[in-house]
Design a protein around this motif. Sequence first.
Motif, mmCIF file in Angstrom:
data_model
loop_
_atom_site.group_PDB
_atom_site.id
_atom_site.type_symbol
_atom_site.label_atom_id
_atom_site.label_comp_id
_atom_site.label_asym_id
_atom_site.label_seq_id
_atom_site.Cartn_x
_atom_site.Cartn_y
_atom_site.Cartn_z
ATOM 1 N N PHE A 277 0.793 -1.381 -0.121
ATOM 2 C CA PHE A 277 0.138 0.389 0.146
ATOM 3 C C PHE A 277 0.758 1.403 -0.130
ATOM 4 O O PHE A 277 0.200 2.321 -0.394
ATOM 5 C CB PHE A 277 -1.079 0.327 1.230
ATOM 6 C CG PHE A 277 -2.323 -0.575 0.884
ATOM 7 C CD1 PHE A 277 -3.236 -0.253 -0.079
ATOM 8 C CD2 PHE A 277 -2.694 -2.577 1.145
ATOM 9 C CE1 PHE A 277 -4.569 -0.935 -0.392
ATOM 10 C CE2 PHE A 277 -3.477 -2.921 0.973
ATOM 11 C CZ PHE A 277 -4.272 -2.169 0.183
ATOM 12 N N SER A 278 1.860 1.259 0.609
ATOM 13 C CA SER A 278 2.684 2.385 1.046
ATOM 14 C C SER A 278 3.149 2.081 -1.026
ATOM 15 O O SER A 278 3.476 4.037 -0.960
ATOM 16 C CB SER A 278 3.648 1.691 1.415
ATOM 17 O OG SER A 278 3.527 2.352 2.875
ATOM 18 N N GLU A 279 4.241 1.490 -1.360
ATOM 19 C CA GLU A 279 4.517 1.241 -3.018
ATOM 20 C C GLU A 279 3.212 2.464 -3.546
ATOM 21 O O GLU A 279 3.707 3.176 -4.502
ATOM 22 C CB GLU A 279 4.971 0.479 -2.869
ATOM 23 C CG GLU A 279 6.797 0.267 -2.070
ATOM 24 C CD GLU A 279 6.973 -1.106 -3.090
ATOM 25 O OE1 GLU A 279 6.744 -1.634 -4.177
ATOM 26 O OE2 GLU A 279 7.812 -1.882 -2.328
ATOM 27 N N GLU B 155 2.954 18.099 -4.719
ATOM 28 C CA GLU B 155 3.110 16.659 -3.738
ATOM 29 C C GLU B 155 1.847 16.583 -2.755
ATOM 30 O O GLU B 155 1.796 15.766 -2.617
ATOM 31 C CB GLU B 155 4.397 16.997 -3.568
ATOM 32 C CG GLU B 155 5.219 15.700 -3.077
ATOM 33 C CD GLU B 155 6.286 15.306 -2.827
ATOM 34 O OE1 GLU B 155 7.074 14.630 -1.985
ATOM 35 O OE2 GLU B 155 7.330 16.890 -2.992
ATOM 36 N N ASN B 156 1.650 17.643 -2.291
ATOM 37 C CA ASN B 156 0.850 17.700 -1.223
ATOM 38 C C ASN B 156 -0.515 16.914 -1.624
ATOM 39 O O ASN B 156 -1.229 16.013 -1.326
ATOM 40 C CB ASN B 156 0.337 18.959 -0.475
ATOM 41 C CG ASN B 156 -0.495 18.346 1.214
ATOM 42 O OD1 ASN B 156 0.265 17.461 1.381
ATOM 43 N ND2 ASN B 156 -1.148 19.836 1.183
ATOM 44 N N LYS C 149 -4.383 13.001 -2.677
ATOM 45 C CA LYS C 149 -5.232 12.450 -3.556
ATOM 46 C C LYS C 149 -5.199 10.322 -3.464
ATOM 47 O O LYS C 149 -6.051 9.606 -3.712
ATOM 48 C CB LYS C 149 -5.738 12.318 -5.222
ATOM 49 C CG LYS C 149 -6.308 11.884 -5.401
ATOM 50 C CD LYS C 149 -7.770 12.519 -5.715
ATOM 51 C CE LYS C 149 -8.718 11.732 -6.394
ATOM 52 N NZ LYS C 149 -10.124 12.403 -5.436
ATOM 53 N N ALA C 150 -3.809 9.930 -3.281
ATOM 54 C CA ALA C 150 -3.127 8.856 -3.428
ATOM 55 C C ALA C 150 -3.644 8.191 -2.243
ATOM 56 O O ALA C 150 -3.942 7.078 -2.414
ATOM 57 C CB ALA C 150 -1.537 8.644 -3.846
ATOM 58 N N ILE D 79 0.864 6.012 -7.052
ATOM 59 C CA ILE D 79 0.298 6.996 -7.882
ATOM 60 C C ILE D 79 0.123 8.728 -7.315
ATOM 61 O O ILE D 79 -0.320 9.417 -8.100
ATOM 62 C CB ILE D 79 -1.211 6.416 -6.823
ATOM 63 C CG1 ILE D 79 -1.930 5.340 -7.354
ATOM 64 C CG2 ILE D 79 -2.660 7.493 -6.920
ATOM 65 C CD1 ILE D 79 -2.940 4.806 -6.204
ATOM 66 N N LYS D 80 0.771 9.384 -6.299
ATOM 67 C CA LYS D 80 1.108 10.226 -6.580
ATOM 68 C C LYS D 80 1.861 10.317 -7.062
ATOM 69 O O LYS D 80 2.327 11.470 -7.874
ATOM 70 C CB LYS D 80 2.088 10.700 -4.574
ATOM 71 C CG LYS D 80 2.781 11.798 -4.437
ATOM 72 C CD LYS D 80 3.198 12.070 -3.209
ATOM 73 C CE LYS D 80 4.648 11.981 -3.107
ATOM 74 N NZ LYS D 80 4.922 11.949 -1.748
#
Length: 114
Positions: free
Chosen positions: A13-15, A31-32, A37-38, A20-21
């Motif tokens: 999930f982190s990857e 980036e924020n 959203k990611a 997605i980000k």
Amino acid sequence: MASIQAQRKNELFSELAENIKFELMKTGLTENEAGQKAEEITFNLYENWRGLSIVFPMNPQRYMEKLKTKILAEFNGRNSTEIVRKYKISENILYRWNRDYLRNKQQQTDTINN
């Protein structure tokens, strides 16, 4: 201490959120904004799919078509060794994909000209 499987799920999930980000940032989001959203997308995936065991096939058709397009865009006829190593495909596959691509392109040209 979390099991190895639990650690791998967290890493997944982190990857996923990071990928997605990164893709969202290409669309112009900050980036924020992209990060928020990611996180939302990965949370929704988790909510919808939690509890299920999912196996990702090694070569799903949609992935392979996208990979083939990417590889053929990079292939210039002289960089087969580089392409084969970079994408971990065989030279035979590369040349077959290229032949099919050229054949389809020729058929489209013939159709237009007739």
